[in-house]
Design a protein around this motif. Sequence first.
Motif, PDB file in Angstrom:
ATOM      1  N   SER A  36       0.823  -1.209   0.000  1.00 41.64           N
ATOM      2  CA  SER A  36       0.000   0.000   0.000  1.00 41.64           C
ATOM      3  C   SER A  36       0.853   1.255   0.000  1.00 41.64           C
ATOM      4  O   SER A  36       0.636   2.181  -0.804  1.00 41.64           O
ATOM      5  N   PHE A  37       1.846   1.309   0.890  1.00 44.41           N
ATOM      6  CA  PHE A  37       2.651   2.527   0.988  1.00 44.41           C
ATOM      7  C   PHE A  37       3.600   2.683  -0.196  1.00 44.41           C
ATOM      8  O   PHE A  37       3.910   3.806  -0.603  1.00 44.41           O
ATOM      9  N   SER A  38       4.057   1.573  -0.767  1.00 46.43           N
ATOM     10  CA  SER A  38       4.911   1.677  -1.952  1.00 46.43           C
ATOM     11  C   SER A  38       4.121   2.212  -3.140  1.00 46.43           C
ATOM     12  O   SER A  38       4.585   3.087  -3.877  1.00 46.43           O
ATOM     13  N   ALA A  39       2.910   1.673  -3.339  1.00 47.77           N
ATOM     14  CA  ALA A  39       2.063   2.179  -4.426  1.00 47.77           C
ATOM     15  C   ALA A  39       1.678   3.623  -4.175  1.00 47.77           C
ATOM     16  O   ALA A  39       1.651   4.451  -5.107  1.00 47.77           O
ATOM     17  N   GLN A  40       1.400   3.949  -2.922  1.00 44.73           N
ATOM     18  CA  GLN A  40       1.057   5.340  -2.598  1.00 44.73           C
ATOM     19  C   GLN A  40       2.225   6.273  -2.880  1.00 44.73           C
ATOM     20  O   GLN A  40       2.051   7.364  -3.446  1.00 44.73           O
ATOM     21  N   ARG A  41       3.436   5.856  -2.506  1.00 44.96           N
ATOM     22  CA  ARG A  41       4.610   6.701  -2.773  1.00 44.96           C
ATOM     23  C   ARG A  41       4.810   6.880  -4.270  1.00 44.96           C
ATOM     24  O   ARG A  41       5.133   7.980  -4.731  1.00 44.96           O
ATOM     25  N   ALA A  42       4.625   5.808  -5.049  1.00 46.08           N
ATOM     26  CA  ALA A  42       4.788   5.918  -6.501  1.00 46.08           C
ATOM     27  C   ALA A  42       3.825   6.946  -7.073  1.00 46.08           C
ATOM     28  O   ALA A  42       4.216   7.805  -7.886  1.00 46.08           O
ATOM     29  N   LEU A  43       2.551   6.891  -6.633  1.00 43.08           N
ATOM     30  CA  LEU A  43       1.572   7.857  -7.127  1.00 43.08           C
ATOM     31  C   LEU A  43       1.898   9.269  -6.661  1.00 43.08           C
ATOM     32  O   LEU A  43       1.816  10.231  -7.442  1.00 43.08           O
TER      33      LEU A  43
END
Length: 787
Positions: A36-43
């Motif tokens: 979740s946090f990796s995808a959030q950081r990417a966005l």
Amino acid sequence: MKPLDRKLLRDLWRLKWQMMAIALLIACGVSVAVMSFSAQRALMDAQAAFYSDTRFADAFAQTKRAPISRLRDLTGIDGVTAADVRILEAGLMNVPGLSRPVVARLISLPENEDHALNRVRLTRGRMPEPRRIDEAVALKAFMDAAGVKLGDRLTAVVQGRAFTFTVVGAVLSPEYVYVPAPESFMPDDAHQAVLWAPRPAVERAAGMDGAFNTVALKLAPGASVPAVLADVDRILAPYGGRAAYAREDQASHAFLAAELKELSTSASILPPIFLIIAAGLVHLTVSRLVDAEREQIGLLKAFGYRDGEAAAPYLRMAVAIGLLGALAGGLVGGALGAAIVDQYREYFRFPVLAVRFHGLAFAGASAVGVMATLAGSLAAVRRAAALSPAVAMQPLRPATYRAGPLDRLIRGPAVDQATRVIIRNLERFPVRGLLATLGLAASLNLLVGTQFLFDSLDKVVDQAYYRTQRWSESISFAEARSIVALGEISRLPGAFAAEPVRVVAARLKANGRAELTRVVGLEPDGVLDRPLDDHDRRAPFKGRGLVVSEALADRLGLRPGDSVRVEVIDGRGPAAVLPITGLARDYSGFSAYMDRRRLNDLMGEGDLASGAHLQVAEDRRADFYRAIARTPQIVGSSSRDETVANWRRAMAEAFRVTVSFYVGFAGAIAFGVAYNTGRIALSERARDLATLRVLGFGQGECAYILVGELAVLALVAIPLGLLGGQALAHGLVAAYSRDEVRLPPIIGARSYGISLLAYLTAVTGAGVLVARRIWSFDLVSVLKTRD
């Protein structure tokens, strides 16, 4: 290597499968957080970089037609550092290969790129020549979906004028990172064209020499956004200005912000479930190990080891489990994050959307995972440390058994001996059985609570597009037109039913709250669009009363009988206080409905319509589309069937990945709890089962005794899991519902069946792995007693 280190390694190897089952749960919790946090950081990184590079505006406004000289007034507003005025007009455009005409937005390019806001980013081709009136660049998402190539020549009808141009470049825009379709929050890239052309070309196509109808503003840090918006409204009001709005209400940005919020919600809700269950399993495993190794602990203390040294191997075992699970969770979470980001690339159009492993999230989740395993082992470790050598080296006091309530129910020949053993063991160790049942119920809870998404979306589609909106085609006009135009529309090829619609933008105010929305004027006795209440009955219009969606009513704190102030921001901007006469169960967005004629009265205008809903014969749709493409007054078109098909395709792809994750995670919980419960039972009762073998019980009967207890606990957990799944579904609805769509917590028989099948498969697999050890028993070694 120190003796205690050697003991720790031997214990880990001997209990490797139990340890790995617990580590699997830690891995699930850590992986969800990392994903979740990796995808959030990417966005977030892609969003920040793109917004900064293109100077994405902080506020926006539209007007009908304002002189470009008012740019100076807009720039002079306190808190505004830059203003950029453009021309934006819409029309229909035929694209080879597509049966339905495309809705084309034509936007003027800035004359001075250095001071421009919302710049486009060229991805291939070139920008138009500034003085050319027959060149344009197009949104890359549209070109890819519609099969448009560089050099293609297209014609859009804008304000009744044909604008023919050559596509010379593909671009990305911060305003159109996500482009929802008019009648759906899902994208329809093939039918949503956004075009940019030099200002002279757009002025000519739109007939707006020396004027603008849209403005973007950049604000200084700390500027009062409400004050700036109020000043913009005041300046643009004489020119038909609509209410200005901040970036947070811009459609593309709002959808992206909602997605970022959902990722945070996922990381907050799911990992604690896995970690709590893992802590419980660690407690059961280490407690059993301490009880089995009492004599070893006593010997260690008798040889001079201090209390802490004798207890340390068990703490270190818990840490080892936590670290193993954290490492696996980091690897899996990184891979899942990459899969989510790949999926996002289909919907969010950024120049660069790179996967970024969130090291801080991994470190934090790993620390919490290790602390969870430590917390689960503390009680057993304290008991080990408190043992004195003399007490520890004595055998455990035999348990005191007495007849319980269940013993009276299993008397007589109707119940065989093996079943009696199972029932008595469950009765005599209720706490352990309760913990195992709760763990199993949690896995089924997660399965049911996430499977509801498919049933919920089916309900939304059925309610929105087949019960409430029963039209097959929808069109919109450039300007509100006389109802007489409905006669022309009803004579279009294939149209056999048509109803007028009047839509105006408005701000609704009540209870100290305000919401920008649209008021939809419908025919009181219409059949193609009819708001329904919570009992699927038509919500009738009463006089000048409003029927508002449940979502809007909740946002403004309204109930039937209350009044709301309606400030129209179209046209002359009339305002009135209107009663709420009903609530509509509208799962998609904030909407208000009223009698179309009453809405026209409020506007102080004649009998007008801004569009129409139609039923069109399926075999005549191609003719219908060709006809509306030749009608200059029609600037928007939407097809229900294509909208629903796109919705289902996008949702199936999105939830296929997401729900697969959850099914795998829930299966891991069920397997981990069932396997550890069975292995602990096998370790504690190996001697009893071997004795039964010697007394004449078969291997199958002993396996039945071993896994029968697990089967009973698994069955008892089913109703708890189903009820918990319903509660989780309601919680997820509250956590994940957006302004664009509110998901009803509906769970169908198919979802229950899939959840139960996955749950029973995981439990059965764990039971089989444990039961097969009965066939490999070495009776001599199991029954051997140390002198």
